[in-house]
Design a protein around this motif. Structure first.
Motif, PDB file in Angstrom:
ATOM      1  N   ARG A 287       0.833  -1.206   0.000  1.00 49.68           N
ATOM      2  CA  ARG A 287       0.000   0.000   0.000  1.00 49.68           C
ATOM      3  C   ARG A 287       0.867   1.254   0.000  1.00 49.68           C
ATOM      4  NH1 ARG A 287      -3.051   0.466   5.156  1.00 49.68           N
ATOM      5  NH2 ARG A 287      -4.739  -0.773   4.267  1.00 49.68           N
ATOM      6  N   HIS A 288       0.595   2.128  -0.963  1.00 48.87           N
ATOM      7  CA  HIS A 288       1.259   3.430  -0.972  1.00 48.87           C
ATOM      8  C   HIS A 288       0.239   4.498  -0.590  1.00 48.87           C
ATOM      9  CE1 HIS A 288       4.734   1.543  -2.482  1.00 48.87           C
ATOM     10  NE2 HIS A 288       4.408   1.500  -3.766  1.00 48.87           N
ATOM     11  N   VAL A 289       0.638   5.351   0.327  1.00 47.29           N
ATOM     12  CA  VAL A 289      -0.243   6.432   0.772  1.00 47.29           C
ATOM     13  C   VAL A 289       0.312   7.757   0.256  1.00 47.29           C
ATOM     14  CG1 VAL A 289      -1.214   7.629   2.774  1.00 47.29           C
ATOM     15  CG2 VAL A 289      -0.951   5.136   2.818  1.00 47.29           C
ATOM     16  N   LEU A 290      -0.532   8.507  -0.433  1.00 48.92           N
ATOM     17  CA  LEU A 290      -0.132   9.797  -1.004  1.00 48.92           C
ATOM     18  C   LEU A 290      -0.852  10.891  -0.238  1.00 48.92           C
ATOM     19  CD1 LEU A 290      -0.754   8.771  -4.748  1.00 48.92           C
ATOM     20  CD2 LEU A 290       1.164   8.126  -3.263  1.00 48.92           C
ATOM     21  N   VAL A 291      -0.089  11.786   0.335  1.00 47.48           N
ATOM     22  CA  VAL A 291      -0.673  12.820   1.177  1.00 47.48           C
ATOM     23  C   VAL A 291      -0.671  14.154   0.449  1.00 47.48           C
ATOM     24  CG1 VAL A 291      -0.610  13.930   3.433  1.00 47.48           C
ATOM     25  CG2 VAL A 291       0.306  11.614   3.157  1.00 47.48           C
TER      26      VAL A 291
ATOM     27  N   ILE B 276      -3.545   2.055  -3.503  1.00 47.33           N
ATOM     28  CA  ILE B 276      -3.125   3.454  -3.500  1.00 47.33           C
ATOM     29  C   ILE B 276      -4.192   4.232  -2.726  1.00 47.33           C
ATOM     30  CG2 ILE B 276      -2.647   5.511  -4.887  1.00 47.33           C
ATOM     31  CD1 ILE B 276      -1.955   3.680  -7.236  1.00 47.33           C
ATOM     32  N   VAL B 277      -3.760   4.901  -1.676  1.00 47.89           N
ATOM     33  CA  VAL B 277      -4.688   5.760  -0.929  1.00 47.89           C
ATOM     34  C   VAL B 277      -4.214   7.198  -1.108  1.00 47.89           C
ATOM     35  CG1 VAL B 277      -5.789   6.244   1.275  1.00 47.89           C
ATOM     36  CG2 VAL B 277      -4.971   3.920   0.770  1.00 47.89           C
ATOM     37  N   LEU B 278      -5.110   8.043  -1.633  1.00 48.86           N
ATOM     38  CA  LEU B 278      -4.766   9.449  -1.834  1.00 48.86           C
ATOM     39  C   LEU B 278      -5.581  10.275  -0.843  1.00 48.86           C
ATOM     40  CD1 LEU B 278      -4.491  11.096  -5.370  1.00 48.86           C
ATOM     41  CD2 LEU B 278      -5.079  12.378  -3.332  1.00 48.86           C
ATOM     42  N   VAL B 279      -4.882  10.927   0.081  1.00 45.54           N
ATOM     43  CA  VAL B 279      -5.558  11.683   1.136  1.00 45.54           C
ATOM     44  C   VAL B 279      -5.361  13.179   0.889  1.00 45.54           C
ATOM     45  CG1 VAL B 279      -5.796  11.987   3.626  1.00 45.54           C
ATOM     46  CG2 VAL B 279      -4.907   9.830   2.724  1.00 45.54           C
ATOM     47  N   GLY B 280      -6.467  13.898   0.690  1.00 50.15           N
ATOM     48  CA  GLY B 280      -6.372  15.339   0.449  1.00 50.15           C
ATOM     49  C   GLY B 280      -7.298  16.101   1.372  1.00 50.15           C
ATOM     50  N   ASP B 281      -6.836  17.238   1.881  1.00 49.90           N
ATOM     51  CA  ASP B 281      -7.688  17.939   2.863  1.00 49.90           C
ATOM     52  C   ASP B 281      -8.718  18.853   2.209  1.00 49.90           C
ATOM     53  OD1 ASP B 281      -5.917  19.839   2.025  1.00 49.90           O
ATOM     54  OD2 ASP B 281      -5.199  20.405   4.019  1.00 49.90           O
ATOM     55  N   GLU B 282      -8.619  19.060   0.898  1.00 48.25           N
ATOM     56  CA  GLU B 282      -9.660  19.852   0.240  1.00 48.25           C
ATOM     57  C   GLU B 282     -10.845  18.935  -0.096  1.00 48.25           C
ATOM     58  OE1 GLU B 282      -8.461  22.856  -2.702  1.00 48.25           O
ATOM     59  OE2 GLU B 282      -6.430  22.184  -2.292  1.00 48.25           O
TER      60      GLU B 282
ATOM     61  N   PRO C 224       8.756   4.764  12.618  1.00 49.35           N
ATOM     62  CA  PRO C 224       9.145   3.363  12.877  1.00 49.35           C
ATOM     63  C   PRO C 224       8.001   2.389  12.642  1.00 49.35           C
ATOM     64  CG  PRO C 224       9.458   4.749  14.861  1.00 49.35           C
ATOM     65  CD  PRO C 224       8.893   5.626  13.808  1.00 49.35           C
ATOM     66  N   GLY C 225       6.756   2.822  12.929  1.00 44.07           N
ATOM     67  CA  GLY C 225       5.608   1.933  12.759  1.00 44.07           C
ATOM     68  C   GLY C 225       5.079   1.905  11.332  1.00 44.07           C
ATOM     69  N   ARG C 226       5.675   2.720  10.446  1.00 47.72           N
ATOM     70  CA  ARG C 226       5.260   2.796   9.041  1.00 47.72           C
ATOM     71  C   ARG C 226       3.752   2.946   8.903  1.00 47.72           C
ATOM     72  NH1 ARG C 226       9.552   0.662   5.908  1.00 47.72           N
ATOM     73  NH2 ARG C 226       8.193  -0.071   4.259  1.00 47.72           N
ATOM     74  N   SER C 227       3.229   3.977   9.563  1.00 44.69           N
ATOM     75  CA  SER C 227       1.800   4.219   9.438  1.00 44.69           C
ATOM     76  C   SER C 227       1.526   5.715   9.594  1.00 44.69           C
ATOM     77  CB  SER C 227       1.017   3.423  10.482  1.00 44.69           C
ATOM     78  OG  SER C 227       1.249   3.959  11.767  1.00 44.69           O
TER      79      SER C 227
ATOM     80  N   GLY D  84      -1.403   1.812   7.540  1.00 42.51           N
ATOM     81  CA  GLY D  84      -0.021   1.404   7.318  1.00 42.51           C
ATOM     82  C   GLY D  84       0.389   1.714   5.885  1.00 42.51           C
ATOM     83  N   TYR D  85       1.677   1.920   5.692  1.00 45.88           N
ATOM     84  CA  TYR D  85       2.139   2.170   4.321  1.00 45.88           C
ATOM     85  C   TYR D  85       3.418   1.397   4.028  1.00 45.88           C
ATOM     86  CZ  TYR D  85       5.471   5.417   6.534  1.00 45.88           C
ATOM     87  OH  TYR D  85       6.447   5.976   7.320  1.00 45.88           O
ATOM     88  N   ASP D  86       3.595   1.078   2.742  1.00 41.67           N
ATOM     89  CA  ASP D  86       4.895   0.588   2.276  1.00 41.67           C
ATOM     90  C   ASP D  86       5.699   1.754   1.727  1.00 41.67           C
ATOM     91  OD1 ASP D  86       4.761  -2.469   2.487  1.00 41.67           O
ATOM     92  OD2 ASP D  86       2.816  -1.906   1.624  1.00 41.67           O
ATOM     93  N   GLY D  87       4.983   2.664   1.025  1.00 44.77           N
ATOM     94  CA  GLY D  87       5.599   3.898   0.557  1.00 44.77           C
ATOM     95  C   GLY D  87       4.679   5.046   0.934  1.00 44.77           C
TER      96      GLY D  87
END
Lengths: 413, 108
Positions: A5-9, A31-37, A88-91, A101-104
């Motif tokens: 899982r890759h998380v894009l902020v 792929i999780v894309l997190v946007g505040d708008e 360290p917890g990759r999250s 959690g994320y891998d990238g």
């Protein structure tokens, strides 16, 4: 088997480009894309131009239509912030309380407008988001007298749009020549002349020291003691990178989130891209943060490459445009000295390219209404070439001819 | 995006005037048309960038890719599909080349 899982902020073009290119390069995990708008990613350039004028609709400058995210299995989380990173917890923790959690992890948190203390209220505008632009557009419709604080690109573009809507516009800027910081005094003067000829009042060397709300508008006082009444104020005095999330997690920041030429931050598997990234550029040999649309797209795409295992340094030339009235201003490269430019064409006719030339090599070009020159320089900028100021000034020498033909010279398209 | 063939072919140009690797803007029946010769294959597109309607013949064609110089959008010249960004497309007009080299375009 666990899915990667890759998380894009960040909900801008950099994150959207990463998502697009992750799929292009065959990444089939989450792929999780997190946007505040509240909206899916969109392009920001129209916010200070066509969108203000009402000549383009929001749907036209979304990076992808909303259905795309479903089709590509991109988990789009809009209106949500990432509040903490556990390295360290990759999250990451979301504003909803959820932990992911994320891998990238890609931080593309962008920038926010720098605010002037005391310059707030219903009729004071800062411009970064679609919501900002919508609010400004609505209020422009019922305003006559507009004051723009700061003659940078945003300020100048808003001024051009407001004049296009028939408003009285005054720009204040403490510098003696508007846009000189980014374009140099010569081109800054040309742009000043263009705005003045359209009826924009430019008050250079003057800034607003006091803002007072009156019954139906505002009364501004300048450092020179001049008073100006207006209905609406737009503040465009630059931006600050949104580094807090990264800094709190202990990532290296220095006027941006510091990344190497592969987009890697100081923490494992965490990348940064776009306006917020202060990236080491291998051609220039130093760390540079760039606030331009094209750069955000390219860095986002580059990070996707690196996340999918083909390490490619980001070594692109920096290119940007600013449309003001019918004029197309474009630039590529990094000028060595903005007060030492070789002019090809005519400043008076608003038809020229200005070259930064050092030891026979073009460092940058800034063009007004000559986008072809910019395209051609972009191709040769990082390739070996040798030109003289005389050749550049001489319009009978096509720029194309200066592009190296040798097979080992890799011209960048 | 393609227009349907209506059978109303109109002369646009002669192949002798559109070499391989060249593009040219023409007007047919009041419509601005971009003709491109990709290694002998001729294509006809609406001469407008889908982004902001800039004339594409003011742009660049390197033999494969058409670049709109206004904001550097790029298109594959053979298919008309956007390459950067990749979610757009040029409007295609039906186009054919007669044996004598006359380029015919159907813009109706």
């Amino acid at each position: 088997m666990s899915t990667r899982r890759h998380v894009l902020v960040g909900g801008g073009v950099a994150a959207a480009a990463t998502a697009t290119h992750l799929r292009k390069h065959g990444f089939d995990g989450e792929i999780v894309l997190v946007g505040d708008e509240p909206q899916p990613p969109y392009e920001r350039p129209p916010l200070s131009k066509d969108f203000l004028l009402g000549t383009t609709e929001f749907e036209e400058f979304q990076v992808r239509p909303p259905a795309w995210y479903d089709e590509q299995s991109v988990d789009l989380r809009v209106g949500i912030r990432v509040t903490a990173i556990d390295v360290p917890g990759r999250s990451v923790t979301l504003s909803t309380g959820e932990r992911l959690g994320y891998d990238g992890l890609v931080l593309a948190t962008g920038v926010r407008p720098r605010r002037l203390p005391g310059f707030d209220g219903d009729r004071v505008h800062y411009l970064r988001t679609a919501a900002d632009s919508q609010r400004l557009r609505a209020q422009l419709a019922e305003s006559e007298r507009v004051v723009v604080i700061g003659a940078g690109f945003i300020g100048c573009e808003v001024a051009a749009a407001a004049v296009g809507l028939g408003k009285q516009v005054t720009i204040f800027d403490p510098a003696p020549t508007p846009l000189a910081r980014v374009l140099g005094a010569t081109i800054g003067s040309v742009m000043t002349g263009i705005h003045r000829s359209r009826g924009v009042q430019i008050r250079a060397g003057e800034y607003i020291s006091e803002l007072r709300h009156t019954g139906d508008g505002m009364l501004l006082t300048s450092n020179l003691g001049h008073r100006v009444e207006c209905d609406l104020v737009v503040v465009g005095i630059g931006c600050e990178p949104n580094v807090e999330l990264a800094a709190e997690a202990g990532l290296a920041t220095d006027g941006g989130i510091v990344v190497d030429e592969y987009g890697r931050t100081s923490a494992p598997d965490i990348y940064a891209a776009g306006d917020v990234a202060a990236q080491y550029h291998p051609v220039y040999g130093r760390t540079i943060r760039v606030e331009h649309h094209d750069n955000a797209l390219r860095q986002g795409a580059n990070v996707a490459l690196n996340l999918t295992g083909s390490a490619e340094p980001f070594a692109e030339a920096h290119w940007f445009w600013s449309d003001q009235y019918e004029h197309s201003l474009q630039s590529v490269g990094r000028p060595a000295d903005l007060e030492d430019l070789v002019i090809r064409g005519s400043l008076e006719d608003h038809d020229f390219s200005a070259f930064s030339l050092v030891d026979g090599r073009i460092q940058a070009v800034i063009s007004l209404n000559r986008p072809r020159d910019v395209l051609e320089v972009r191709r040769m900028l990082f390739a070996p070439h040798e030109v003289t100021a005389e050749q550049l000034r001489d319009e009978s020498v096509p720029l194309k001819r200066l592009i190296p033909r040798s097979p080992w010279a890799t011209a960048r398209a | 995006m393609s227009s349907a063939i209506t059978g109303q072919w109109q002369e646009a140009m002669h192949l002798d005037d559109l070499w391989e690797g060249e593009m040219e803007g023409v007007e047919i029946d009041g419509k601005k048309v971009l003709l491109v010769n990709i290694d002998g294959e001729v294509r006809a597109y609406k001469n407008r960038c889908p982004h902001q309607a800039w004339a594409l013949d003011e742009g660049d064609f390197d033999g494969q890719t058409i670049t709109c110089v206004r904001h550097m959008w790029t298109f594959d010249a053979l298919s008309g599909k956007g390459t950067n960004p990749d979610n757009c497309e040029l409007i295609t007009y039906p186009c054919r080349v007669e044996e004598d080299g006359t380029i015919l375009v159907d813009v109706r």
